[in-house]
Design a protein around this motif. Sequence first.
Motif, PDB file in Angstrom:
ATOM      1  N   HIS B 282       0.845  -1.191   0.000  1.00 24.46           N
ATOM      2  CA  HIS B 282       0.000   0.000   0.000  1.00 24.46           C
ATOM      3  C   HIS B 282       0.887   1.249   0.000  1.00 24.46           C
ATOM      4  O   HIS B 282       1.673   1.451   0.933  1.00 24.46           O
ATOM      5  CB  HIS B 282      -0.882  -0.027   1.246  1.00 24.46           C
ATOM      6  N   THR B 284       2.169   4.690   0.884  1.00 23.91           N
ATOM      7  CA  THR B 284       1.988   5.171   2.252  1.00 23.91           C
ATOM      8  C   THR B 284       1.007   6.331   2.385  1.00 23.91           C
ATOM      9  O   THR B 284       0.446   6.535   3.452  1.00 23.91           O
ATOM     10  CB  THR B 284       3.341   5.619   2.837  1.00 23.91           C
ATOM     11  N   ASN B 386       6.735   3.428  -0.678  1.00 22.26           N
ATOM     12  CA  ASN B 386       6.343   2.067  -1.060  1.00 22.26           C
ATOM     13  C   ASN B 386       5.842   1.999  -2.498  1.00 22.26           C
ATOM     14  O   ASN B 386       4.894   1.254  -2.805  1.00 22.26           O
ATOM     15  CB  ASN B 386       5.243   1.562  -0.123  1.00 22.26           C
ATOM     16  N   SER B 452      -5.121   5.848   4.308  1.00 23.57           N
ATOM     17  CA  SER B 452      -3.738   5.596   3.884  1.00 23.57           C
ATOM     18  C   SER B 452      -2.954   4.989   5.050  1.00 23.57           C
ATOM     19  O   SER B 452      -3.340   5.134   6.220  1.00 23.57           O
ATOM     20  CB  SER B 452      -3.069   6.906   3.460  1.00 23.57           C
ATOM     21  N   PRO B 453      -1.828   4.327   4.782  1.00 21.95           N
ATOM     22  CA  PRO B 453      -0.985   3.844   5.879  1.00 21.95           C
ATOM     23  C   PRO B 453      -0.540   4.962   6.817  1.00 21.95           C
ATOM     24  O   PRO B 453      -0.472   4.755   8.029  1.00 21.95           O
ATOM     25  CB  PRO B 453       0.207   3.207   5.146  1.00 21.95           C
ATOM     26  N   TYR B 454      -0.224   6.140   6.289  1.00 22.49           N
ATOM     27  CA  TYR B 454       0.138   7.255   7.163  1.00 22.49           C
ATOM     28  C   TYR B 454      -1.006   7.567   8.132  1.00 22.49           C
ATOM     29  O   TYR B 454      -0.781   7.869   9.304  1.00 22.49           O
ATOM     30  CB  TYR B 454       0.451   8.515   6.351  1.00 22.49           C
ATOM     31  N   ASN B 456      -3.567   5.461   8.949  1.00 23.06           N
ATOM     32  CA  ASN B 456      -3.924   4.301   9.766  1.00 23.06           C
ATOM     33  C   ASN B 456      -2.914   4.021  10.867  1.00 23.06           C
ATOM     34  O   ASN B 456      -3.283   3.551  11.933  1.00 23.06           O
ATOM     35  CB  ASN B 456      -4.053   3.057   8.879  1.00 23.06           C
ATOM     36  N   ASN B 457      -1.645   4.291  10.594  1.00 21.66           N
ATOM     37  CA  ASN B 457      -0.611   3.929  11.561  1.00 21.66           C
ATOM     38  C   ASN B 457       0.499   4.981  11.592  1.00 21.66           C
ATOM     39  O   ASN B 457       1.652   4.706  11.234  1.00 21.66           O
ATOM     40  CB  ASN B 457      -0.033   2.553  11.195  1.00 21.66           C
TER      41      ASN B 457
END
Lengths: 82, 672
Positions: B282, B284, B386, B452-454, B456-457
């Motif tokens: 995914h 980021t 990524n 987004s990963p940013y 979400n985490n």
Amino acid sequence: MATLKAMTHADLTDLLGKAMLDADLRAKLASEPATTLESLGFEPNKSSVQFFQLLQKNGFDHAASQVTTTKTHDPIKLAGDM
Amino acid sequence: MRARRVGFAAPPFSALSYPSIGLSLLKAALHRRGIASDIHYLYLRFADRIGAVAHDLIVSSETYHALVGEWIFAPFIDETPRPGWDTDLSYFTDVFAAEYPDHFTHQRVHAFMLARTHAEAFLEACMTEVDWSAYGIIGFTTSFQQNTAALALARRIKRRHPETLIVFGGANCRGEMGVELLRQFEFIDVVCTDESDITFPAFAEEWLDGAEPPYLPGLLRRGSPHAETLAPSLVRDMDALPYPDFSDFFTQHAVSDVARRYYPPVALFETSRGCWWGEKHHCTFCGINGLSMAFRSKSPERAFAEIATLARDHGTDLVNVDAILDHRYFTTLLPMLAELPEALTVYYELKSNLRPEHFPLLAAAGITKIQPGIESLDSGILAMMNKGVTRLQNAQTLKLAAEYGLYVEWNLLRGFPGETTAQYRDMLSAMRQLIHLQAPSAFWPVRADRFSPYFNNPAAYGIRVEPNAAYSHIYKFSPGATRALAYHFQIVSDAPGPSGTVLSEVAAACAAWSERPVDAGLTMADDGETIEISDRRPGWPAATHGIGGIEAKILRDCWRIVSVRALSAAYGLEVVQAAVTRLEPLGLLMVEAGNVLCLALRNTRGTAPDWQAIRDRTITAPVWPDPPAVAPAPKPAFATASPPSSGHALPGSHPPLAPPHRERAVSLPAEG
């Protein structure tokens, strides 16, 4: 002394429209926003003064920041000098 | 008795050339169930009120994250506008000017203000010009900057027609955002929190027939007797979707004073949902797929039939809405499109790790505008996001797109956690080399979109994410509720980033790239013996380089990315190293991690073609002799010297640059 009114968005729209056609008014609003707003009957609050100071950074006084467009047919004439 | 008809509203703001594909699919799906519907393209009507220039400034991608379109309608989402709303200038001083100081100009402000002064009258006009009482259900689509106009109008409709069911759907309703919309706005009855191609028509049929709709996943209803969840109802069989019905859009576009003058209408089409790359890695910052990352695509036959039908019915300019091209289409759908009797002009989003053989396939299929998600010209920064590609791959994409007459839509992003000044210094060097190719549209800070990963985490990246500053001037709810409604977030990091100086230099280099002279090219002409390279790139000495012998052979082989190891197997390591050492400083080769790419274009233009040339199909195929193909040689390690084997070229040589073959007429299958 006449009562000063808070400048509404409609007032500001009208004022910006006039200023775009009037180099002298633009210069006054850019150099002395508080005094100029007061002379026009508006409260020169901190926010409105700051607003014109920020506009001035992009050349409000000499209208240098025009948007160029080929889309000349508009129901609204945005700016007199566009 | 409920009116057995559905009304849809597409509120301001949206691109005036584009219909709503979501509503157009629902209209077609309802038709299958015998339910009539009308889509009201209210964003066209508002554009007619405020004009093209104001509309352009409001929706401009240059200032998108100030969300000025949302600010314009924000006061009117309340029953009574908040006191002081029409004297408050803090949005401009605290958000717009702070975020986009160079764009805070009197003309923009004037346009925004004019639009706002028209907003309330526009909403009232929408109430009188459309007979909303004709509908048992009224559905609003809301994506990006459509939320406040949708909310303001929905409130008015519900007040006047309380018996009508108000349904919200679209990207702004996904997941938690949809839950919060239902919580905060009592006039919304139903929210579709994800794909609703299956659930909404099923719900509408039951509701309009006076029955109690069953539980439908992803569809939240106020006062529902069911225990509802956010579980998405994904379309598994993409072929089962109807063709979108764009009839309302084309009818209304034709009578829109502004749209018909300046924004040619295009048909949208969809061939897949989700992202096959994102399923594995995914990116980021990307949240575009929401909760539905699972990749699903239409069969090539079905995709072809739909595209051909849309082209026949609406013209040959087509815009695809997929997040990513199904890579299987290169051998299935694209050859079918290339056989169409009339050339298409298609826009597609895809991944930039394209192989060289993909470019002629894209060109032949009429996919002449691509968005490959280039995002950066530094491999380290690309790894941070990524992306799964390198700088060299991005350079190859830009180069081969130019050769094959493809327009590349791309941006440079900055602000990734961990990026350094040195990386941007390195990027400046790459930009200098690539200046004859398609320029980036912008150099923007990266955002952390919801999902987004940013987002979400954030802790995993050492960052915090905060809703865009504009949201606090749009919604007057608690910070928690505002956060739940927000889609765009900014990255906050305490880590030192690149210097302001280097970022300013990159911004200036982007501007210079966009404004390069039209003849600023890097061209190579090859007579089979000698290669002549003409360098007219800004920032490089104007020069003509005559290159022969082994160097010419190496240069020919480097038309695509090739490893030094492979070149060494053909010509010998010392020879290759000598050639690279001579040609790289001239800016003719880009070298990275043991791989090499020749940057000169194999056509007479030498620069990326402009859009008009692409539309006119004036890109001519270069004359380029086929090098002899050889079997792959055993690959020695890079550092190992190998004996020269002159006279051999590398396998995988370039595909022919022939124009697409367009003779066979194709009959269109009927919609299934």
